[in-house]
Design a protein around this motif. Structure first.
Motif, mmCIF file in Angstrom:
data_model
loop_
_atom_site.group_PDB
_atom_site.id
_atom_site.type_symbol
_atom_site.label_atom_id
_atom_site.label_comp_id
_atom_site.label_asym_id
_atom_site.label_seq_id
_atom_site.Cartn_x
_atom_site.Cartn_y
_atom_site.Cartn_z
ATOM 1 N N LEU A 126 -9.024 -1.344 18.635
ATOM 2 C CA LEU A 126 -8.928 -0.250 17.669
ATOM 3 C C LEU A 126 -7.783 -0.481 16.691
ATOM 4 N N VAL A 127 -6.623 -0.884 17.217
ATOM 5 C CA VAL A 127 -5.471 -1.143 16.350
ATOM 6 C C VAL A 127 -5.766 -2.284 15.383
ATOM 7 N N GLY A 128 -6.368 -3.345 15.903
ATOM 8 C CA GLY A 128 -6.707 -4.474 15.040
ATOM 9 C C GLY A 128 -7.693 -4.097 13.962
ATOM 10 N N LEU A 129 -8.698 -3.291 14.328
ATOM 11 C CA LEU A 129 -9.688 -2.858 13.353
ATOM 12 C C LEU A 129 -9.056 -1.992 12.270
ATOM 13 N N LEU A 130 -8.168 -1.086 12.676
ATOM 14 C CA LEU A 130 -7.496 -0.227 11.698
ATOM 15 C C LEU A 130 -6.611 -1.043 10.758
ATOM 16 N N LEU A 131 -5.919 -2.056 11.302
ATOM 17 C CA LEU A 131 -5.073 -2.904 10.469
ATOM 18 C C LEU A 131 -5.898 -3.687 9.460
ATOM 19 N N ILE A 132 -7.032 -4.211 9.914
ATOM 20 C CA ILE A 132 -7.895 -4.983 9.005
ATOM 21 C C ILE A 132 -8.457 -4.085 7.908
ATOM 22 N N LEU A 133 -8.968 -2.918 8.298
ATOM 23 C CA LEU A 133 -9.531 -1.992 7.315
ATOM 24 C C LEU A 133 -8.464 -1.515 6.330
ATOM 25 N N LEU A 139 -5.702 -3.857 -0.475
ATOM 26 C CA LEU A 139 -5.975 -4.936 -1.423
ATOM 27 C C LEU A 139 -6.984 -4.502 -2.481
ATOM 28 N N ASN A 140 -8.014 -3.762 -2.055
ATOM 29 C CA ASN A 140 -9.015 -3.281 -3.003
ATOM 30 C C ASN A 140 -8.406 -2.296 -4.006
ATOM 31 N N GLN A 141 -7.530 -1.412 -3.523
ATOM 32 C CA GLN A 141 -6.899 -0.443 -4.421
ATOM 33 C C GLN A 141 -6.011 -1.135 -5.448
ATOM 34 N N TRP A 142 -5.254 -2.148 -4.997
ATOM 35 C CA TRP A 142 -4.408 -2.879 -5.946
ATOM 36 C C TRP A 142 -5.251 -3.634 -6.969
ATOM 37 N N THR A 143 -6.373 -4.190 -6.526
ATOM 38 C CA THR A 143 -7.258 -4.914 -7.449
ATOM 39 C C THR A 143 -7.820 -3.973 -8.503
ATOM 40 N N ARG A 144 -8.301 -2.813 -8.052
ATOM 41 C CA ARG A 144 -8.840 -1.830 -8.992
ATOM 42 C C ARG A 144 -7.771 -1.344 -9.963
ATOM 43 N N TYR A 145 -6.572 -1.113 -9.434
ATOM 44 C CA TYR A 145 -5.490 -0.611 -10.285
ATOM 45 C C TYR A 145 -5.095 -1.651 -11.337
ATOM 46 N N ASN A 146 -4.959 -2.906 -10.930
ATOM 47 C CA ASN A 146 -4.580 -3.957 -11.877
ATOM 48 C C ASN A 146 -5.655 -4.171 -12.941
ATOM 49 N N GLN A 147 -6.926 -4.091 -12.522
ATOM 50 C CA GLN A 147 -8.000 -4.221 -13.496
ATOM 51 C C GLN A 147 -7.991 -3.071 -14.492
ATOM 52 N N ALA A 148 -7.738 -1.866 -13.984
ATOM 53 C CA ALA A 148 -7.683 -0.703 -14.876
ATOM 54 C C ALA A 148 -6.514 -0.805 -15.839
ATOM 55 N N VAL A 149 -5.360 -1.292 -15.353
ATOM 56 C CA VAL A 149 -4.190 -1.445 -16.223
ATOM 57 C C VAL A 149 -4.466 -2.444 -17.335
ATOM 58 N N GLY A 200 -9.051 7.671 -11.404
ATOM 59 C CA GLY A 200 -9.957 6.855 -10.614
ATOM 60 C C GLY A 200 -9.359 5.540 -10.155
ATOM 61 N N ALA A 201 -8.171 5.200 -10.609
ATOM 62 C CA ALA A 201 -7.527 3.947 -10.199
ATOM 63 C C ALA A 201 -6.025 4.146 -10.108
ATOM 64 N N GLU A 202 -5.603 5.074 -9.261
ATOM 65 C CA GLU A 202 -4.187 5.355 -9.116
ATOM 66 C C GLU A 202 -3.500 4.218 -8.366
ATOM 67 N N LYS A 203 -2.191 4.128 -8.541
ATOM 68 C CA LYS A 203 -1.419 3.100 -7.859
ATOM 69 C C LYS A 203 -1.532 3.322 -6.343
ATOM 70 N N PRO A 204 -1.813 2.261 -5.588
ATOM 71 C CA PRO A 204 -2.020 2.413 -4.136
ATOM 72 C C PRO A 204 -0.812 3.016 -3.433
ATOM 73 N N SER A 205 -1.106 3.770 -2.408
ATOM 74 C CA SER A 205 -0.057 4.389 -1.599
ATOM 75 C C SER A 205 -0.366 4.150 -0.125
ATOM 76 N N LEU A 206 0.666 3.861 0.639
ATOM 77 C CA LEU A 206 0.477 3.617 2.071
ATOM 78 C C LEU A 206 -0.034 4.857 2.784
ATOM 79 N N TRP A 207 0.297 6.042 2.250
ATOM 80 C CA TRP A 207 -0.136 7.289 2.900
ATOM 81 C C TRP A 207 -1.638 7.493 2.799
ATOM 82 N N GLY A 208 -2.296 6.804 1.879
ATOM 83 C CA GLY A 208 -3.739 6.977 1.728
ATOM 84 C C GLY A 208 -4.570 5.993 2.519
ATOM 85 N N LEU A 209 -3.931 5.113 3.273
ATOM 86 C CA LEU A 209 -4.658 4.111 4.038
ATOM 87 C C LEU A 209 -5.310 4.729 5.271
#
Length: 299
Positions: A126-133, A139-149, A200-209
């Motif tokens: 479970l821990v490993g799955l949560l870490l991977i997800l 990574l997806n949020q940062w990609t979307r944010y950089n593309q939007a910028v 729709g492409a806010e800067k990623p936050s650890l609290w939203g993971l």
């Protein structure tokens, strides 16, 4: 189109081929050997007899006692047979496979579940799955944010804001070089000072993971229950008037607007929408009719 008889024939050949490719359900335990025969005991032998037989054979075929390569291979088989027969659960599964060799898929599934399923702690999985997800989500949020910028930086509005910021820093003196274009290094320096709010492409936050959300789930549920309890007491029992924040929440929910879209509205528009009390069905219907008439008038 093939006839039903031909289809049945093909299906039979396919099933037969699969069965021929799959190893018999008994052989997955001790290969082609019989686990009881390897230890030299009967199927009715008790645990004590199985243990004595294993120790006797291990003294004879252990690599430290017998350097013969064939004896070493036999010892590996003996040790595997003992591991299967010393455990009550795996022994019962093996006995079932002997009595029902035709249940290939069922016996195979039970074997792999017994030998590999219990070796992995479900909590670690479970821990490993949560870490991977969480990692993929971040990574997806940062990609979307950089593309939007990058897309925003190509718009005239952004370039105008950048030019205004350059003039402000230079005291109103514009750089005339390079056809009035801002130097790349200066542009990167200035762009760091502009706070880009991109819907729709806010800067990623650890609290939203998802991993953090799972860890904070008890706290989130407790807070949600407390919020609903206070809401029920204040507005259902005491019949108090809605506060502006709660009226804003009801308005946003009635409109089906996202939280970030609501935050980006100007205060005058928010006040107007809240004053309409759109959480009341009749008011909402009236508002929708007004919007439709306004849309037709603009056409």
């Amino acid at each position: 189109m093939a006839s039903p008889a031909v289809i049945r024939c093909y299906a039979f050949i396919f099933v037969l081929s699969v069965l021929l490719l799959i190893r018999p359900s008994i052989s997955i335990y001790c290969d082609e050997d019989d686990c009881y025969d390897l230890l030299g005991v009967s199927q009715n032998a008790n645990n004590s007899e199985i243990k004595k037989a294993y120790y006797k054979l291990s003294l004879k075929h252990h690599p430290d006692k017998n350097p013969d390569p064939e004896s070493k291979k036999l010892f590996v088989k003996i040790a595997n047979a003992y591991e299967i027969l010393k455990d009550a659960e795996t022994r019962s599964q093996y006995d079932y496979a002997i009595e029902h060799p035709e249940e290939v898929f069922y016996n195979t599934a039970r074997y792999y579940r017994a030998y590999y399923g219990h070796k992995t702690d479900p909590r670690a999985v479970l821990v490993g799955l949560l870490l991977i997800l969480s990692g993929l989500q971040y990574l997806n949020q940062w990609t979307r944010y950089n593309q939007a910028v990058e897309m925003v930086k190509k718009t005239p509005a952004y370039k105008n804001r950048l030019r205004a910021l350059e003039l402000e820093r230079s005291g109103g003196v514009s750089n005339k070089k390079k056809n009035n274009k801002i130097d790349r290094n200066v542009q990167e320096d200035l762009s760091k000072e502009l706070d880009l709010q991109i819907n729709g492409a806010e800067k990623p936050s650890l609290w939203g993971l998802v991993g953090v959300g799972f860890v904070l789930l008890p706290y989130t549920l407790s807070k949600l229950l407390l919020w609903h309890g206070c809401w029920f007491w204040r507005y259902k029992v005491k019949k108090a008037p809605y506060s502006w924040e709660d009226a804003s929440y009801l308005t946003r929910r009635s409109l089906g607007a996202r939280a970030d879209a609501w935050r980006n509205l100007d205060e005058a528009t928010k006040d107007d929408l809240v004053q309409r009390q759109l959480w009341v069905k009749s008011n909402m219907d009236s508002y929708v009719s007004d919007m439709r008439r306004e849309s037709k008038r603009r056409r």
